[in-house]
Design an enzyme around this catalytic site. Structure first.
Site, PDB file in Angstrom:
ATOM      1  CD  GLU A 134      18.862 -35.695 128.926  1.00 20.91           C
ATOM      2  OE1 GLU A 134      18.825 -36.410 129.948  1.00 20.91           O
ATOM      3  OE2 GLU A 134      19.245 -34.521 128.928  1.00 20.91           O
ATOM      4  CB  ALA A 173      18.252 -41.539 137.917  1.00 25.92           C
ATOM      5  CG  MET A 174      15.415 -39.737 131.904  1.00 24.16           C
ATOM      6  SD  MET A 174      16.659 -38.563 131.259  1.00 24.16           S
ATOM      7  CE  MET A 174      15.595 -37.193 130.782  1.00 24.16           C
ATOM      8  CD  GLU A 175      17.001 -34.986 133.449  1.00 28.44           C
ATOM      9  OE1 GLU A 175      17.591 -36.040 133.777  1.00 28.44           O
ATOM     10  OE2 GLU A 175      17.459 -34.197 132.610  1.00 28.44           O
ATOM     11  CG  HIS A 229      21.827 -35.381 139.389  1.00 29.35           C
ATOM     12  ND1 HIS A 229      23.028 -34.778 139.123  1.00 29.35           N
ATOM     13  CD2 HIS A 229      21.246 -35.589 138.189  1.00 29.35           C
ATOM     14  CE1 HIS A 229      23.172 -34.622 137.824  1.00 29.35           C
ATOM     15  NE2 HIS A 229      22.084 -35.106 137.223  1.00 29.35           N
ATOM     16  CD  GLU A 230      18.237 -37.888 137.828  1.00 27.53           C
ATOM     17  OE1 GLU A 230      17.647 -37.212 136.964  1.00 27.53           O
ATOM     18  OE2 GLU A 230      19.396 -38.305 137.674  1.00 27.53           O
ATOM     19  CG  HIS A 256      18.059 -32.817 136.086  1.00 24.75           C
ATOM     20  ND1 HIS A 256      18.725 -31.903 135.305  1.00 24.75           N
ATOM     21  CD2 HIS A 256      18.864 -33.914 136.144  1.00 24.75           C
ATOM     22  CE1 HIS A 256      19.885 -32.433 134.915  1.00 24.75           C
ATOM     23  NE2 HIS A 256      19.993 -33.643 135.421  1.00 24.75           N
ATOM     24  CD  GLU A 286      22.644 -33.877 133.097  1.00 26.19           C
ATOM     25  OE1 GLU A 286      22.721 -34.013 134.332  1.00 26.19           O
ATOM     26  OE2 GLU A 286      21.699 -34.364 132.431  1.00 26.19           O
TER      27      GLU A 286
END
Ligand SMILES: [Zn+2]
Length: 1024
Positions: A294, A428-430, A463-464, A467, A486
């Site tokens: 992303e 972090a990345m979802e 949060h993740e 998502h 977001e």
């Protein structure tokens, strides 16, 4: 994606600006047009020639990116873009023109011919310039005449590239990818092959897709109707990361074709794409390959249709060395040997998803796992750190269950992996089913992780996980609506924490972030949260506080307005209606309106908030029982005193208010202000009225002088008559209004005097924040007598609270977070005996060779006190280089970066940029800490300047890290000389650099600082 977590405790002041447009019917570029109300669709004029929406009557034509591209393409083709249009005029006006430029007298026949030619010429001009225009309606202009798109760019081989736009065409869509990848961690190269099954929507000869930095060696195309695969011509246009496959025959509507591409590339040495990172396992250097796609980097790992709306299924196979392991979005199906110690893992076919969510990792990691209903949750980390992942596992299971119930949709995959990557750029990345984290945001260890660390790890996981529904199951159609991803994930993060972990001070954190976001959103350089973007820098810049916190704040406001149940039902409707699909903001409002069944028009209200930048200032005039309320745009401006805000801004504001005689049954009261002004009748006369209850609304409030005084008196006599959030909100509002001269700074300080009676975290935090802003500006300007007076004032207000603190980890999580903040503040300003206590604890810890355990909440304060001496600093560095828990490591690093020894500061920043002894992911943390001190703030700016090219190469232009670096290194300048220096520096760089929104915001902030100093300095010297 969770941005760099440090931002949560940093003072972010940056923003963005600038954009372009292409076929986005529901959003209008308001940033460049100061006038803006939400527009009805039929008021918007669509002009295909420039691919941009213009506001009728306001539409000043500016050359946009597409036009610039056409022009450069035309130059490449050897034609002048400008001459094409003037050529038409010349062919008419120049008819029978004599050599001296005057026309000879024509004959009647000549005049007729001339008239006919003129008519034809005018018609041609009309066709080109007028016909393609049409008034935009929902369907109307999508099938427009692309007259101006006939100018195509040139491919790398000199042939015409058959597509001239940034966005891919929609005539061919991907259905499924079969992807085989073989990364080599020794040579750090990888080879790959992909087979993409596509479906043809409109007959075409070309398939246009993305590819970036890949060496393509073979391309073929097959169809069920063909007896064998056919070789195809392949063209590249690297400027836009596009490739074109030219088919041997026309591709027919409704047919499926399979495109096969073999290619190779290098693993990236940035944190973006398919990248490699090194890390030390004990003392051995090891490599790991992972992905971060992303927003636009899937194309650098495999050729693909790399836009969020092109969802497809993925079958991923990874070839790896036997001793490594591989992970991907889906569970592993089978491992088969290939040859020479290489094996191939094959993963299950994914659900339909966007390319930016594809992920894979090749590494040596260990995990712990736990099953829930139908999902296996695993947390992965380096083998020696697996003892620090238990907390993450426990809360992931709880959060997963909470979300499934709240959304009324099961998490759709059989497994969910959370992986701590040893060196990672963002928080972090979802990625669906394979969420990646930095170690700081996933690892937790009781002895070294503070209450604040616990809150951070919980927040980022919440949060993740959100998502997995908002973003993964339902995805924004294009990056202009990134806030749908977001903003929602951020909103759910705080909502889930308040519900499942009420002991964590999540609400205070969210409130603090709303204040900071409004500070940025009140700059002219701000943007609407739904905002047109095209270039990679513009898309990167969308990952800012507005998409995250403003988005979440608007959802909070909407939840309060709709009430809990309707809001939840609206979300449920939205997620169910659009599962595995893509949405625009309007789809969300439509779902909400379905639920309210016409009783509330959510869409009408919310478009005023997402299409206009900034937020309203609501002014209250009280006359007996009558309140006159008025709204205008709130702008911190560098314009002259008598300048007024643009009158055309109008929001539909769901006002809430409480009064001195409020009973809890009736309060708070609500009123929808959808006009510039209105009157509200109170039931009785009251002592005071307070608007924006608990600051659930995204607006600022100003009262008449006597009402400010009444509120101040109430705070002094009995603060508990107002909620803690309301008290924090009053502090925030009065200081914000003082910053633009609407209230005197003296009155703001006067209100703060009640703090001696304050016992809650939120108001004290906000007061310390506001005073720190003023302190920072005065300190960096060398006003040491004034800074001493501010510190004295704070000591008077907070002295007893500082003395009450113990150097332990006792108390509730909220009390612990408060202690951490108050003691850090006290020690940095040498209040009371804070520094000597901290130093004593440090010396004891040092004498034990770092083995004695320190209370985690004050650990950083203790380290910071120790880092002031050379011996202490050296000792801390040696501990940092040894294997210690992640939570301890970053606290040491921040302490090291707080020294006033300039040589050490430069050494730290340099080492981090090199990335060996100190990981490159820490560059921002170090620069942000260095910028806070008096000697450091100049050193940090010099470092950013001198290493700008390296920094943007490593972290790429527009990324959140680059945005934050610009902000933290310039936000405390307040002189004309620094303003000129910052301006000149960025102007000397590429246009892409100087056009960054964070740069515009930095310049505006310095201008505001200069103005603030001019306005307030003399006054402060008189009474502070
Ligand atoms: Zn996110």
């Amino acid at each position: 994606m969770e941005r760099f977590p440090h931002d949560r405790i940093q003072l972010p002041r940056n923003m963005i600006e600038n954009s372009m447009f292409e076929e986005e019917p529901d959003v209008v570029d308001l940033a460049k047009e100061p006038c803006l109300h939400p527009l009805e669709p039929d008021e918007i004029e669509y002009e295909p020639r420039s691919s941009r929406l213009l506001v009728r009557g306001l539409g000043e034509h500016e050359m946009d990116e597409d036009e610039e591209d056409y022009e450069s393409s035309a130059k490449l083709l050897g034609m002048s873009f400008m001459n094409r249009s003037t050529g038409l005029r010349n062919s008419a006006a120049g008819y029978r023109q004599s050599s001296d430029g005057s026309c000879s007298v024509p004959s009647t026949r000549t005049m007729v011919v001339c008239a006919v030619v003129l008519l034809i010429a005018v018609s041609v001009v009309m066709v080109i310039y007028l016909l393609p225009k049409c008034t935009f309606t929902k369907e109307g202009c999508h099938k427009k005449n692309h007259t101006m798109e006939l100018i195509y760019p040139l491919a790398t081989n000199g042939k015409r590239f058959p597509w001239a736009k940034v966005r891919l065409p929609s005539n061919v869509v991907p259905l499924h990818y079969d992807l085989v990848l073989q990364p080599n961690l020794t040579t750090t190269q990888f080879s790959g092959s992909v087979q993409i099954t596509v479906n043809v929507i409109q007959v075409t000869w070309n398939i246009i897709l993305h590819s970036s930095g890949l060496t393509i060696t073979k391309t073929t195309l097959t169809s069920a109707r063909w007896s064998q695969a056919k070789p195809v011509e392949f063209l590249e246009y690297p400027v836009r990361d596009q490739i074109a496959i030219v088919a041997p025959e026309a591709l027919l509507v409704g047919q499926n074709y399979t495109l096969s591409i073999d290619y190779s590339s290098n693993l990236s040495d940035t944190y973006y794409g398919f990248y490699k990172v090194s890390y030390k396992d004990e003392s051995t250097k090891r490599w790991l390959a992972a992905t971060q796609f992303e927003p636009l980097a899937a194309r650098s790992a495999f050729p693909c249709f790399d836009e969020p709306s092109f969802k497809a299924t993925f079958l991923i196979k990874i070839k790896r060395d036997e001793q490594h392991m591989a992970l991907s979005n889906m569970p592993k199906n089978v491992t088969v040997p290939v040859a020479n110690g290489i094996v191939q893992d094959e993963f299950s076919v994914s659900l339909k998803m966007s390319t930016y969510l594809v992920a894979f990792i090749v590494a040596n990691l260990t995990s712990i796992m736990q099953g829930t209903n139908r999902t296996q949750v695993s947390i992965y980390a380096m083998p020696q750190k697996v003892t620090q992942v238990e907390y993450a596992l426990n809360i992931t299971v709880k959060l997963l269950e909470f979300y499934q119930k709240y959304f009324y949709i099961d998490y759709p995959l059989q497994k969910l992996d959370l992986v701590a990557i040893p060196d990672f750029q963002t928080g972090a990345m979802e990625n669906w089913g394979l969420i990646t984290f930095s170690e700081t945001t996933l690892l937790y260890e009781d002895n070294t992780s503070s209450a604040r660390d616990k809150k951070l790890v919980t927040a980022v996981i919440a949060h993740e996980l959100a998502h997995q529904w908002f973003g993964n199951l339902v995805t924004m159609e294009w990056w202009n609506d990134l806030w749908l991803n977001e903003g929602f994930a951020t909103f759910m993060e705080y909502f889930a924490m308040e519900n499942i972990f009420p002991e964590l001070p999540a609400a205070e954190e969210f409130l603090k972030l709303r204040f900071k976001t409004m500070m940025k959103d009140s700059l002219n350089a701000s943007r609407p949260i739904s905002f047109a973007v095209q270039s990679s820098e513009q898309i990167e810049e969308m990952f800012d506080t507005l998409s995250y916190i403003k988005g979440a704040s608007l959802l909070l406001m909407l939840k309060k307005y709709m009430k809990e149940d309707s809001f939840q039902a609206g979300i449920e409707h939205y997620l169910h209606s659009h599962s595995y699909g893509c949405t625009r903001s309007d789809d969300l409002w439509d779902s909400m309106n379905k639920i309210t069944n016409g009783t509330l028009d959510v869409k009408k209200m919310m478009i005023t908030w997402i299409l206009q930048k900034g937020f309203p200032l609501v002014t209250i005039q009280r006359n007996g029982k009558t309140l006159l309320v008025h709204q205008e745009r709130f702008l911190r401006s560098v314009e002259p005193e008598n300048w007024t805000s643009d009158a055309s801004y109008l929001w539909h504001i769901p006002l809430s208010y409480t009064t001195s005689s409020c009973s809890s049954v009736l309060c708070p009261y609500a009123y929808l202000l959808d006009q510039k002004s209105a009157t509200i009748e109170l039931q009785e006369e009251v002592n005071w009225v307070k608007f924006n209850v608990d600051m659930d609304g995204y607006y600022i409030v100003h009262y008449a002088e006597e009402d400010w005084e009444a509120l101040t008196m109430q705070l002094k006599s009995d603060p508990s008559a107002l909620s803690a959030k309301d008290r924090a909100h009053l502090i925030n509002n009065i200081f914000t209004l003082a910053s633009v001269g609407k209230v005197s700074l003296q009155k703001a300080f006067h209100l703060l005097d009640y703090l001696e009676r304050e016992s809650d975290t939120a108001p004290v935090t906000e007061a310390v924040f506001q005073l720190s802003l003023i302190y920072g500006l005065l300190e960096k300007s060398g006003m040491q007598d004034l800074t001493a007076r501010i510190v004295h004032r704070i000591e008077k207000l907070l002295g007893s609270k500082i003395e009450q603190q113990t150097w332990t980890d006792n108390g509730s999580l909220s009390e612990r977070v408060f202690r951490s903040m108050v003691l850090a503040f006290a020690c940095s300003h040498r209040l009371g005996n804070c520094s000597s206590t901290a130093l004593k604890l440090f010396e004891d810890w040092k004498a034990s060779n770092g083995t004695k355990s320190l209370p985690s909440d004050v650990m950083k304060t203790v380290f910071t006190a120790g880092a002031k001496t050379n011996a202490g600093w050296e000792f801390l560095l040696s501990v940092y280089m040894s294997p210690v828990p992640e939570a301890e490591k970053y606290k040491i690093l921040e302490a090291l970066a707080s020294t006033e020894d300039v040589r050490k500061l430069i050494w730290l920043m340099q080492k981090s940029l090199e990335g060996d002894d100190i990981r490159a992911q820490e560059v921002l943390r170090i620069i942000a800490t260095v910028s806070q001190s008096l000697p450091g703030h100049l050193v940090a700016w010099d470092f950013v300047k001198e290493n700008w090219e390296k920094l943007i190469q490593k972290f790429h232009l527009g990324s959140h890290i680059i945005q934050s670096m610009v902000t933290v290194s310039t936000s405390q300048f307040s002189t004309e000389a620094h303003l000129l220096e910052v301006k000149t520096f960025f102007e000397s760089k590429s246009a892409a650099s100087s056009q960054l929104r964070c740069v515009k915001e930095a310049i505006e902030t310095i201008q505001l600082n200069i103005k603030w100093m001019k306005t307030n300095l003399a006054e402060l010297q008189q009474w502070l």
